[in-house]
Design a protein around this motif. Structure first.
Motif, short mmCIF file in Angstrom:
data_model
loop_
_atom_site.label_atom_id
_atom_site.label_comp_id
_atom_site.label_asym_id
_atom_site.label_seq_id
_atom_site.Cartn_x
_atom_site.Cartn_y
_atom_site.Cartn_z
N ARG A 81 -3.09 3.69 -4.13
CA ARG A 81 -2.79 2.88 -2.94
C ARG A 81 -3.74 1.68 -2.87
O ARG A 81 -3.33 0.56 -2.57
CB ARG A 81 -2.89 3.74 -1.69
CG ARG A 81 -1.86 4.87 -1.68
CD ARG A 81 -2.12 5.87 -0.57
NE ARG A 81 -1.45 5.52 0.67
CZ ARG A 81 -2.06 5.15 1.76
NH1 ARG A 81 -3.37 5.07 1.80
NH2 ARG A 81 -1.37 4.88 2.86
N THR A 122 0.84 -1.21 0.00
CA THR A 122 0.00 0.00 0.00
C THR A 122 0.87 1.26 0.00
O THR A 122 0.56 2.24 -0.66
CB THR A 122 -0.92 0.00 1.25
OG1 THR A 122 -1.53 -1.28 1.35
CG2 THR A 122 -1.98 1.09 1.15
N THR A 160 -9.05 5.47 0.70
CA THR A 160 -8.42 4.26 0.17
C THR A 160 -9.30 3.04 0.45
O THR A 160 -9.59 2.24 -0.44
CB THR A 160 -7.01 4.08 0.80
OG1 THR A 160 -6.25 5.27 0.60
CG2 THR A 160 -6.27 2.90 0.18
N ARG A 199 -2.87 -2.47 -3.08
CA ARG A 199 -3.29 -3.38 -2.02
C ARG A 199 -4.16 -4.52 -2.57
O ARG A 199 -3.98 -5.67 -2.23
CB ARG A 199 -4.05 -2.59 -0.95
CG ARG A 199 -4.41 -3.39 0.26
CD ARG A 199 -4.56 -2.49 1.46
NE ARG A 199 -5.85 -1.84 1.51
CZ ARG A 199 -6.07 -0.69 2.17
NH1 ARG A 199 -5.08 -0.09 2.82
NH2 ARG A 199 -7.26 -0.16 2.21
#
Lengths: 136, 559
Positions: free
Chosen positions: B302, B71, B414, B306
């Motif tokens: 991000r 991330t 996020t 992930r």
């Protein structure tokens, strides 16, 4: 009153259809009947569709830069096929100098990036059915 | 991330604050708008606190740069080690013209090349094909045969510079020309570094530069991935792209979700071919858009890293950590450039480029201010490149990894985008998967709807675009722009004629026939495509041979 019929067409090879689709939808929301050709149509395809669909106006959208070759060919073919009274407008990535030349070639108006949708709707409503100022 | 008791205290204090300080402030002067939203029409709250990140587990969800789930970035040192590659997408006119532009860019500190091809090339036509009329060299450079490729890279050390090629439908053919060009200069393909975009799924969804129906196209993509894993270990055989999805009008979440789900589809096809996931996954690369909404964009990158890491590890059982990491290129948002007051675009591009850097991009293209009018002038391109250099050396954001990490707002965003992306994965699954969803017009409908909503928001002034629906000046726009030299087209046509005359036509026919036979069977098509390139078969001839076997694609019309 009869609904205005508009053909939204994409001449040339580029696939950037965002603008064409947004304009198509705005014209439909403004009460017009809209036919969308899809991408990569030749001037011949477009004029054929305009005749088949008996439209009052043709909106050409191009972002590849080939407008100077392809737009005048559409207007010329329309005149040749007796459809010179169809209102032709265009949009896309078109520099101002090119827009001036396109107007001389029978494109009634060129709508660049950032043009409000209402401007396009109003222009078509006001100018459809009028003989173009510029003779071929 | 805080313990429960602390979170409760914060919640309570927040309610107090709302009643006391916020209410008073609103009474004195109300907010500017009834609703605050991101570029993607996501509503944003007035304040974020640790209670908005209550579910966040630091080790599991953020971790450390260079480690799962990535991330905070794919490299441990991020830009302290090495800056991103400054890679300006360029190409216009003939191979000679573009070669000159590349040399110019390399002299001005650019660190990687990025080839823009013209429209005929993108669709697999040669310059002398009828369909190419009026389109030569405008959006990029024409590359109709190996000879054009040789001129394009003349004097450029292709064993040292990495080259990215934005090419999709005929990607395998242009890649073969590149490999053959290097061979003719005495280099083995194993030294070549670069990327072909080669992402056909997003073509059906957004960019529209397809040639064949999805299945044979997917076969070609898998063929190139397989070939790269065996022969070009430093090459990225695909750049899975959200850029065009976003440009076509999607929201940031749609860009994120559709791109990742396309990525998983490629992995599935490769695994079905029998490739070991760790043999190719480390070379998969990505390409995202950078729009002006800074936090939304940073959150998108991000979340993308992930999700990719988790799915590659858990769903596809990849074991090599390099298969988990998502490396990506970014380009600033072409659609955000305004034709009005073009200098303002320099500022937009700076904000967008900053978002890409704060989001941990591996390479970056910054658009030029004049691109709402035409392909950029040299001066405009230089300013765009300087913008990256200013961010790199003056802004300070490169001194530490993931400098915005831990911002309550950013971490909330996020998480939120990740959740929304999974919702899209489920919907695509319900439609039968990516290719059936393409056939049903799902992507086009989703994207067209977002594009129309965005435009309506501008029209209703719910969204202010400076110079377009506010702060308008009436001065006529004076822009210098690049005109394509028509003489170059004549030169190119002449060259193509000469190529056809001087090549060994028996060898060309043999190579094309070999390709046709291979296409009818199931073998990897890269070796026969390479044979065509080496024999100076034109792009048009090679693609035409494949069309005869594979057929053409017609899209469902949705707006």
């Amino acid at each position: 009153m009869k609904k205005i019929r508009v053909l939204i067409a994409k001449p040339g090879l580029d696939g950037h259809d965002r603008g064409a689709k947004v304009v198509a939808r705005a014209l439909r929301d403004a009460g017009m009947e809209v036919i969308y050709t899809g991408i990569q149509k030749t001037p011949e395809d477009i004029v054929e569709a305009a005749i088949q669909e008996d439209v009052d106006a043709v909106g050409l959208s191009i972002l590849s830069g080939a407008h100077m070759t392809l737009f005048p060919r559409v207007t010329k073919l329309l005149r040749k096929r007796g459809m010179g009274d169809v209102l032709v407008v265009g949009g896309g990535i078109i520099p101002p100098k090119d827009a001036l030349e396109l107007k001389k070639a029978g494109v009634a108006e060129v709508f660049g990036p950032g043009t409000p949708l209402n401007t396009i709707v109003d222009f078509i409503e006001k100018n459809v059915g009028k003989k173009p100022d510029v003779a071929g | 991330m805080s313990d429960e008791a602390t979170l409760k205290d914060i919640e309570r204090a927040r309610r107090e604050w709302e009643k006391r300080t916020l209410a008073r402030s609103l009474e004195a002067s109300p907010e500017r708008s009834g609703k605050f939203m991101t570029t993607s029409s996501q509503e944003v709250g007035s304040l974020y606190t640790p209670s908005d990140n209550a579910d966040l587990e630091y080790m599991e969800d953020l971790g450390f740069p260079g480690e799962y789930p990535f991330t905070r970035g794919v490299h441990a040192t991020m830009y302290r080690g090495r800056l991103w590659t400054m890679r300006q997408f360029a190409g216009h006119g003939s191979a000679e013209d573009t070669n000159a532009r590349y040399r110019y860019l390399l002299e001005h500190g650019e660190t990687g090349l990025s080839v823009a091809f013209d429209m005929p090339t993108l669709y697999g036509f040669s310059t002398d094909d009828r369909e190419a009329e009026g389109e030569f060299g405008i959006c990029g450079v024409a590359c109709a045969s190996l000879e054009d490729m040789e001129i394009l890279f003349e004097g450029i050390p292709v064993d040292q510079v990495s080259t990215s090629m934005t090419i999709n439908g005929p990607a395998a053919v242009l890649w073969a020309m590149y490999i053959a060009m290097a061979e003719n200069r005495g280099m083995g393909s194993e030294v070549l570094r670069g990327t072909i975009q080669n992402d056909i799924l997003k073509e059906y969804q957004a960019q529209k530069e397809w040639i064949f129906p999805p299945e044979p196209h997917m076969r070609l993509v898998v063929d190139t991935i397989e070939y790269a894993s065996e022969h070009l270990p430093l090459w990225n055989p695909i750049s899975i792209s959200g850029y065009h999805i976003r440009e076509a009008g999607s929201t940031a979440v749609q860009e994120l979700a559709f791109t990742l789900s396309n990525g998983f589809e490629y992995v599935k096809w490769c695994v079905e071919r029998g490739l070991e996931v760790d043999s190719f996954a480390p070379r998969l690369s990505f390409f995202f858009n950078a729009h002006s909404d800074l936090f939304e964009e940073v959150a998108k990158y991000r979340a993308a890293r992930r999700i990719w890491a988790r799915e590659m590890k858990e769903r596809f059982a990849a074991r090599n950590p390099r298969s988990w990491w998502m490396r990506f290129h970014t380009q600033t948002a072409g659609v955000s450039l305004t034709a009005q007051q073009p200098e303002n675009n320099i500022v937009r591009v700076a904000i967008q480029a900053l978002a890409a850097v704060l989001g941990g991009t591996q390479s970056l293209h910054t658009n030029s201010m004049d691109e709402a009018w035409a392909v950029p002038t040299e001066r405009a391109v230089r300013i765009a490149l300087r913008t990256q250099q200013i961010i790199a050396h003056e802004s300070g954001v490169t001194s530490t990894a993931d400098p915005l990490g831990g911002s309550y707002y950013l971490e909330w965003m996020t998480d939120h985008m990740e959740e929304e992306a999974y919702r899209y994965f489920d919907r695509i699954e319900e439609l039968g998967g990516v290719i059936p969803a393409i056939g049903k017009g799902f992507y086009q409908r989703e994207i067209a709807r977002s594009a129309y909503r965005y435009q309506r928001e501008i029209e209703r002034k719910e969204r202010v675009i400076v110079g377009v629906n506010a702060h308008i000046t009436e001065e006529p726009e004076v822009v210098e722009y690049l005109r394509i030299d028509r003489e170059a087209e004549r030169r190119q046509l002449k060259r193509l004629k000469r190529v056809r005359e001087k090549r060994d036509s028996r060898k060309v026919r043999g190579a094309l026939e070999g390709l046709r036979k291979a296409a009818e069977g199931e073998d990897n098509l890269m070796p026969p495509i390479l044979e065509c390139a080496r024999a100076y078969a034109t792009l048009g001839e090679t693609v035409e041979t494949l069309k005869e076997v594979f057929g053409l694609y017609e899209e469902p019309l949705v707006y």
